[in-house]
Design an enzyme around this catalytic site. Structure first.
Site, PDB file in Angstrom:
ATOM      1  N   ARG A  32       0.836  -1.200   0.000  1.00 39.23           N
ATOM      2  CA  ARG A  32       0.000   0.000   0.000  1.00 39.23           C
ATOM      3  C   ARG A  32       0.864   1.240   0.000  1.00 39.23           C
ATOM      4  NH1 ARG A  32      -5.191  -1.361   3.647  1.00 39.23           N
ATOM      5  NH2 ARG A  32      -5.258  -3.269   2.437  1.00 39.23           N
TER       6      ARG A  32
ATOM      7  N   SER B 148      -7.897  -0.665  -0.164  1.00 35.03           N
ATOM      8  CA  SER B 148      -8.934  -1.003   0.808  1.00 35.03           C
ATOM      9  C   SER B 148      -9.688   0.215   1.334  1.00 35.03           C
ATOM     10  CB  SER B 148      -8.279  -1.777   1.943  1.00 35.03           C
ATOM     11  OG  SER B 148      -9.199  -2.638   2.541  1.00 35.03           O
ATOM     12  N   HIS B 149      -9.564   0.487   2.629  1.00 34.19           N
ATOM     13  CA  HIS B 149     -10.322   1.577   3.249  1.00 34.19           C
ATOM     14  C   HIS B 149      -9.573   2.905   3.164  1.00 34.19           C
ATOM     15  CE1 HIS B 149      -7.468  -0.044   5.989  1.00 34.19           C
ATOM     16  NE2 HIS B 149      -7.511   1.081   6.690  1.00 34.19           N
TER      17      HIS B 149
ATOM     18  N   LYS C 198      -3.169  -6.255  -3.587  1.00 37.82           N
ATOM     19  CA  LYS C 198      -3.328  -7.426  -2.724  1.00 37.82           C
ATOM     20  C   LYS C 198      -3.084  -8.659  -3.591  1.00 37.82           C
ATOM     21  CE  LYS C 198      -6.778  -5.668   0.558  1.00 37.82           C
ATOM     22  NZ  LYS C 198      -8.099  -5.912   1.180  1.00 37.82           N
TER      23      LYS C 198
ATOM     24  N   ASP D 221     -16.183  -1.177   3.047  1.00 34.43           N
ATOM     25  CA  ASP D 221     -15.042  -0.324   2.701  1.00 34.43           C
ATOM     26  C   ASP D 221     -14.791  -0.365   1.191  1.00 34.43           C
ATOM     27  OD1 ASP D 221     -13.960  -2.870   2.533  1.00 34.43           O
ATOM     28  OD2 ASP D 221     -11.990  -2.244   3.242  1.00 34.43           O
TER      29      ASP D 221
ATOM     30  N   ASP E 151     -12.883  -1.919  -0.925  1.00 33.93           N
ATOM     31  CA  ASP E 151     -12.808  -3.176  -1.675  1.00 33.93           C
ATOM     32  C   ASP E 151     -13.802  -4.222  -1.177  1.00 33.93           C
ATOM     33  OD1 ASP E 151     -11.339  -3.444   0.709  1.00 33.93           O
ATOM     34  OD2 ASP E 151     -10.067  -5.010  -0.147  1.00 33.93           O
TER      35      ASP E 151
ATOM     36  N   ASP F 270     -14.452  -5.742   1.747  1.00 32.46           N
ATOM     37  CA  ASP F 270     -14.233  -6.812   2.717  1.00 32.46           C
ATOM     38  C   ASP F 270     -14.601  -6.404   4.150  1.00 32.46           C
ATOM     39  OD1 ASP F 270     -12.039  -5.167   2.878  1.00 32.46           O
ATOM     40  OD2 ASP F 270     -10.535  -6.766   2.691  1.00 32.46           O
ATOM     41  N   ARG F 271     -14.770  -5.105   4.414  1.00 32.69           N
ATOM     42  CA  ARG F 271     -15.157  -4.681   5.761  1.00 32.69           C
ATOM     43  C   ARG F 271     -16.645  -4.350   5.817  1.00 32.69           C
ATOM     44  NH1 ARG F 271     -10.515  -1.004   8.474  1.00 32.69           N
ATOM     45  NH2 ARG F 271      -8.736  -2.186   7.693  1.00 32.69           N
TER      46      ARG F 271
ATOM     47  N   LYS G 297     -12.138 -11.596   4.406  1.00 32.53           N
ATOM     48  CA  LYS G 297     -13.321 -11.118   5.097  1.00 32.53           C
ATOM     49  C   LYS G 297     -14.328 -10.636   4.056  1.00 32.53           C
ATOM     50  CE  LYS G 297     -10.889  -6.813   6.330  1.00 32.53           C
ATOM     51  NZ  LYS G 297      -9.455  -6.978   6.108  1.00 32.53           N
TER      52      LYS G 297
ATOM     53  N   ARG H 108      -1.846   2.017  17.201  1.00 28.05           N
ATOM     54  CA  ARG H 108      -3.210   1.644  17.560  1.00 28.05           C
ATOM     55  C   ARG H 108      -3.218   1.159  19.007  1.00 28.05           C
ATOM     56  NH1 ARG H 108      -5.587   1.849  12.592  1.00 28.05           N
ATOM     57  NH2 ARG H 108      -4.726   0.646  10.868  1.00 28.05           N
TER      58      ARG H 108
END
Ligand code: VG1
Ligand code: CO
Length: 539
Positions: free
Chosen positions: A21, A112-113, A125, A276, A278, A280-281, A375, A494
């Site tokens: 990414r 992704s997000h 990915k 999201d 792509d 998956d979320r 996911k 995080r």
């Protein structure tokens, strides 16, 4: 015509939690994307006979990247590419096609997000024949290859028209352009009871789904509006756009403001959901009610027997380390094998392939099952709708009943973004060194029972992974610290907080976690080291 292009290595092509990414402009540097793809091809080795699935979330540079990929695949001797129409495939749809047609791997061009556009992010990915993203052992080899690359192969030709479904050829390579949505829909119909869901909408059930102008719009319109009969306009921001219409396609309490505004009012639809970039979320909302992803995983697990695909029993469940312990209590109640893995979906793949687990999830709005090896955002929504259809209860009632039965894990994640990488690395190193001394210490009313790095020993491939630092307290509360592996610049720390209560079920999560947050900040010396008094994102 085959062309060999001379190139020089880039030093920063190491994959993170979910592929490579980078800032879009970094990816657009001369030969950058091509170097990375050639390094994957070099690592795979002989490509004769190999078939790959290719698609993306429609973000800026997707079109160019896919054309370059096609030309490179043809030049490298790949036998066939299966490509989503217009280059669109969600990550779960790609994993399904990869497994269904027994291909050798899949490429999804997505960050992704992360935001899209020329000033946003771009990503790659890469999944192998398992249907899931490659393990670290393979991504390490690819990284080594990126550091040694001297040339790449590419076919010089006109672009392939991806707007038409059908079979094409480039050199000796076959190209099949397929409908991006239909295989995915068929899979969902095999998992869930679509008749029961149709009846739910016939009875007037209302819903809003936010696709953030990313890839899931066409999937959501086909499934929710066309097949299940949800009202036209149920899916908002449904048109995939290169810059996502300026939206940040991250379904959480910070970025899904448009949907939250719709749902946080007394006349809102019955159900709200978002995916999201792509696909998956997932985020699940009731009327004026938010379901934390950790609770969602626990609730889905509790109801597995009402879903046609799972009603005869499931193997077990797993969660990522920072995800709350809610699902663990459900696993115990149902006598299910239970696993805890590092952050990143790739760690679930071996557990699924060895029939140890069926369901799994992460606190970062990811839930899924062994129907694929990623996911799956729309799957999670259909699962929730199935529970609602079966029980006749609202999202809020279902969640409150769950807390009443199992107790409630108050849970929030605090992200400290844009940190200097060296500051963040040092913070984690120093914290790790101090952990042994923390055991037995009392902060406020919290006594530390354990403090150590999270180490995962994969029961299948025997690999060992260290990711994150855990501080556990006597009352079951937990703090987990990790550095993000999906950012495109600087570092993000995080901090994941969890506090369990069997009796206090109706408190504000932020208030319940306030003391723990202060302790977490103190233990890691966050303000002293980063100058940040509070987190940039709380979700
Ligand atoms: C984040 C999440 C992680 C998720 C990963 C990929 O990783 O925390 O749970 O698997 O994104 O999701 P990190 O390393 O930034 O914490 V996706 O939808 O971006 O592919
Ligand atoms: Co994603």
């Amino acid at each position: 015509m085959l062309k060999i292009v001379q190139t020089k290595p880039y030093s920063d092509q190491k994959m993170g939690t979910g592929g490579l990414r980078k800032k879009t402009k970094v990816m657009m540097q001369p030969h950058y994307f091509e170097n990375f793809i050639q390094s994957i091809f070099n690592t795979i080795g002989n490509l004769a006979g190999k078939v790959f699935v290719v698609g993306g979330d429609g973000r800026y540079y997707n079109d160019k990247a896919i054309q370059q990929f096609i030309k490179m695949a043809a030049a490298n001797g790949v036998s066939k590419l299966i490509i989503g129409q217009n280059g669109f495939l969600s990550t779960p749809a790609s994993s399904n096609i990869l497994l269904k047609y027994k291909t050798d791997g899949g490429f999804v061009f997505s960050a992704s997000h992360n935001p899209g556009g020329i000033d946003g992010d771009f990503g790659v990915k890469y999944a192998n024949e398992t249907g899931g993203q490659i393990p670290t052992s393979i991504s390490d080899k690819i990284y080594e290859s990126t550091k040694q690359i001297t040339e790449y192969k590419i076919y010089e030709s006109a672009d392939i028209d991806l707007s038409k479904i059908g079979n094409f050829k480039l050199g000796d390579m076959q190209i099949e352009v397929i409908d991006s949505v239909s295989d995915y829909v068929e899979m969902m119909q095999n998992i869930f009871d679509f008749d029961a869901l149709k009846q739910l909408f016939q009875k007037g059930f209302s819903m809003k789904f936010d696709a953030f102008n990313a890839v899931t719009g066409p999937y959501a319109i086909r499934i929710f509006e066309d097949i299940l009969g949800a009202k036209k306009g149920t899916v908002i921001n449904s048109q995939p756009l290169p810059d996502f219409g300026g939206k940040h396609p991250d379904p959480n309490l910070t970025y899904a403001t448009e949907l939250l505004n719709i749902m946080n009012n007394p006349n809102s639809p019955d159900f709200g959901a978002a995916n999201d970039g792509d696909g998956d979320r997932n985020m699940i909302l009731g009327r004026n009610f938010f379901v934390s992803p950790s609770d969602s995983l626990a609730i889905l697990t509790d109801y597995y027997s009402i879903i046609p695909a799972y009603k005869n029993g499931i193997y077990g469940v797993a969660k990522s380390c920072p995800t709350s312990t809610a699902v663990q209590r459900v696993a115990k109640e149902h006598n299910l094998p239970y696993y805890e893995v590092p952050t990143g979906w790739k760690y679930f793949v071996n557990l699924m392939d060895s029939k140890r687990i069926t369901l799994c999830g992460e606190e970062s709005f990811g839930t899924g099952s062994n129907h694929i090896r990623e996911k799956d955002g729309i799957w999670a929504i259909l699962y929730w709708l199935s529970i609602i259809a079966k029980t006749g209860k609202s999202v809020e009632e279902i969640t409150r009943e769950h807390w009443k039965k199992y107790g409630r894990s108050y849970y929030l994640r605090f992200d400290f973004e844009g940190l200097d990488t060296s500051v963040a690395d040092k913070l984690m190193q120093d914290l790790e060194a101090r952990l042994p001394k923390l055991e037995g210490k009392i902060f406020d009313n919290f006594e530390v029972s354990e403090a150590h790095p999270f180490i995962y020993n994969d029961p299948v491939d025997k690999s060992s992974t260290k990711n994150g630092l855990i501080v556990k307290f006597k009352d079951g509360s937990r703090i987990v610290y990790r550095l993000s592996g999906t950012g495109s610049s600087g570092a993000t720390l995080r901090v994941y907080l969890e506090k369990f209560s069997k009796t206090e079920l109706d408190k504000n999560p932020r208030q319940m976690l306030d003391n723990l947050l202060a302790i977490a900040m103190e233990i890691a010396e966050i303000t002293e080291r980063t100058d940040k008094k509070e987190a940039d994102i709380v979700t």
